[in-house]
Design an enzyme around this catalytic site. Structure first.
Site, short mmCIF file in Angstrom:
data_model
loop_
_atom_site.label_atom_id
_atom_site.label_comp_id
_atom_site.label_asym_id
_atom_site.label_seq_id
_atom_site.Cartn_x
_atom_site.Cartn_y
_atom_site.Cartn_z
N THR A 183 -3.15 -9.13 9.20
CA THR A 183 -3.14 -9.84 10.49
C THR A 183 -3.04 -11.35 10.29
OG1 THR A 183 -4.25 -8.06 11.64
CG2 THR A 183 -4.53 -10.26 12.57
N ASN A 243 0.81 -1.23 0.00
CA ASN A 243 0.00 0.00 0.00
C ASN A 243 0.84 1.28 0.00
OD1 ASN A 243 0.70 -0.65 2.68
ND2 ASN A 243 -0.91 0.66 3.45
N GLU A 279 7.45 0.43 16.00
CA GLU A 279 8.49 0.99 15.14
C GLU A 279 8.61 2.47 15.48
OE1 GLU A 279 7.12 -0.05 11.16
OE2 GLU A 279 8.18 -1.94 11.32
N CYS A 300 -3.16 1.49 6.48
CA CYS A 300 -3.55 0.77 7.70
C CYS A 300 -4.16 1.72 8.72
CB CYS A 300 -2.32 0.09 8.28
SG CYS A 300 -0.96 1.23 8.56
N GLU A 353 3.57 -5.39 12.37
CA GLU A 353 2.70 -4.21 12.17
C GLU A 353 1.56 -4.68 11.28
OE1 GLU A 353 3.18 -1.35 13.65
OE2 GLU A 353 5.10 -1.93 14.52
N GLY A 364 2.04 -6.08 7.32
CA GLY A 364 1.10 -6.69 6.39
C GLY A 364 -0.19 -7.02 7.11
N THR A 381 -1.57 -12.97 7.80
CA THR A 381 -0.18 -13.27 7.44
C THR A 381 0.73 -13.12 8.66
OG1 THR A 381 -0.71 -12.14 5.37
CG2 THR A 381 1.54 -12.89 5.63
#
Ligand code: NAD
Length: 482
Positions: free
Chosen positions: A228, A150, A462, A282, A248, A226, A230
């Site tokens: 949830t 994205n 992060e 996101c 994340e 990516g 995955t």
């Protein structure tokens, strides 16, 4: 047809298997390049190169790492237009957005961590009786970064910059749907003189090369952004191997609008939060909770603004909404719209695939900006991430109810509160289940702050020194000197 290449040990290389995947331009639905379908042989070569490079890179002075990262940032600036065009072509996002947000932020990520590398410090604790502890923060070695489609270059650099700054060498996997800017980035790293093997970029599918990266025994830490589902697979694989993992993940973020909010700012903010980047961020606010006293007025104004968003060719300067990333993703979003109707939602605008009136984009994957009301808080549409230009409107009566609604999902990434009652904003900020809370703004980011989610939106943070802490192993040394 252009064949993209992996970046291994400082060189651009074809995948060892000779296999490629088609890379599509979402705005046209056509194949524009071929992306390497990398496998274990490419990974082994990349890991070997990263292990060799680590010997010198870990010993290099922070100043030296900083200097090369700053040079890469300068190369991004010098090639900003080419990168923005590539990002728009790959993702379907308006090129104006790629120019204003994605590419400048990629350069900013490099500059921020180039500076942070020279400022990062560790703690010491002196003890009574003549002893001192100090903490060494040492790079892990070879680490992996896995990023989504994205915000391709933005999130790719957001991960590799702190990893490199901390002295690690990196295996980076961009999304197979959006490989172009990472490919261009490889060339910028060569031009900037990044030592061979310090960064290695492998392209390909998540289920194959992504999974192999997570499983590789020589990779000790993984920073993943990516979905949830995955993220759960990554955690399941990495957990028993005791790898460090930062996850994340997705969001279903609330926008809370109170009757005393500054009307125009709240409207603008809610529209931006819902539809920026076609709703494919996101942090997008896809559930808009509005105080009942102003619900109808807000709804009408919001729908007017959403309907006025110009959906069009991403390469045109006036386009505000581009294509969504893939045909599969478009179908997923349209399926979510069917579900919303089955659940009793009333579609106030949009609700369908958008057709763009240009020969170039006639087969592109566009979705109309969509606003839905009349859904209960507990229905799937209000609980599950759609990741497209779709927002629901929900009235609430009290502050208590607003907080309850805001927290009624399994996600907890971000939220925004619109009110001029500052005490109320602080109260809600304290009680809301999300890693980021914005008050009277949205997507205002200071790179020093912790970024990440609660609940199923992820594990770890992060941003700022948090990322440098993730990418280093703390070791306590206790010295008795008396
Ligand atoms: P995704 O989970 O499908 O893919 C993300 C990356 O993981 C891709 O590079 C993919 O190839 C790889 N991958 C897939 N399966 C893998 C596996 N088994 N092992 C290792 N890697 C694998 O996500 P996406 O569709 O690319 O991105 C959209 C999702 O990302 C949304 O849910 C969005 O909310 C989330 N996201 C979160 C943040 C955040 O900061 N929290 C930021 C951006 C996007």
């Amino acid at each position: 047809m252009q064949k993209l290449e992996n970046y291994i040990d400082g060189h651009l290389e074809a995948p060892r298997s000779g296999r490629y995947l088609d890379n599509y331009e979402p705005a046209t639905g056509r194949v524009v390049s071929q992306v390497p379908s990398s496998d274990g042989a490419d990974l082994d070569a990349a890991v070997a190169a990263a292990e060799r490079a680590f010997v010198e890179w870990r010993r290099s002075a922070p100043d030296e790492r900083s200097r090369v990262m700053l040079t890469i940032a300068d190369r991004i600036d010098a090639n900003a237009e080419e990168l923005a065009q590539a990002e728009s072509k790959d993702t379907g996002k308006p090129v104006s957005l790629a120019r204003a947000l994605d590419i400048p932020r990629a350069a900013a990520n490099l500059r921020f961590y180039a500076a942070a590398a020279t400022q990062f410090a560790s703690e010491s604790h002196s003890m009574e009786g003549g002893a001192i502890n100090y903490t060494l923060r040492q790079p892990h070695g070879v680490v992996a970064t896995i990023s989504p489609w994205n915000l391709p270059l933005y999130l790719f650099t957001w991960k590799i910059a702190p990893a490199l700054a901390a002295g690690n060498t990196v295996i980076a996997k961009p999304s197979e749907l959006t490989p172009l800017t990472a490919c261009l980035f490889s060339k910028l790293c060569q031009e900037a003189g990044l030592p061979n093997g310090v960064l290695n970029i492998l392209h390909g599918e998540g289920a194959t090369i992504g999974q192999q990266i997570v499983e590789h025994p020589s990779i000790s830490a993984i920073s993943f952004t990516g979905g949830t589902v995955t993220g759960a697979t990554v955690a399941r694989t990495a957990g028993p191997m005791f790898k460090k993992v930062s996850l994340e993940l997705g969001g279903k973020n609330p926008t809370l609008v109170f009757a005393d909010a500054d009307w125009d700012k709240a409207l603008d903010g809610a529209v931006k939060a819902a539809f920026s980047n076609q709703g494919e961020i996101c942090l997008c606010g896809s559930r808009i909770l509005v105080e009942s006293a102003v619900f109808e007025r807000f709804r009408d104004d919001f729908v007017e603004r959403a309907s006025a968003l110009r959906v069009g060719d991403p390469l045109e300067a006036t386009t505000q909404q581009g294509a969504v990333v893939s045909e599969a993703h478009m179908k997923k979003i349209l399926g979510c719209l069917d579900l919303a109707k089955e659940e009793g939602g009333r579609v106030l605008c949009g609700g369908k695939r958008a057709r763009v009136d240009s020969d170039r984009c006639k087969d592109g994957w566009f979705v109309q900006p969509t606003v839905i009301e009349g859904l209960s808080m507990g229905c799937r549409t209000n609980r599950e991430e759609i990741f497209g230009p779709v927002a629901t409107l929900i009235p609430f009566d009290t502050e208590e109810e607003a907080v309850g609604f805001a927290n009624a999902t399994d996600y907890g990434l971000s939220s925004s509160i619109w009110s001029q009652d500052i005490s109320r904003c602080h109260r809600i900020a304290e009680r809301i289940h999300s890693g980021l809370v914005w008050v009277n703004t949205w997507l205002l980011r200071d790179l020093r702050t912790p970024m990440g989610g609660m609940k199923q939106s992820g594990v770890g943070r992060e941003g700022g020194f948090e990322a440098l802490r993730f990418f280093t192993e703390p070791k306590n040394v206790c010295v008795k000197y008396e």
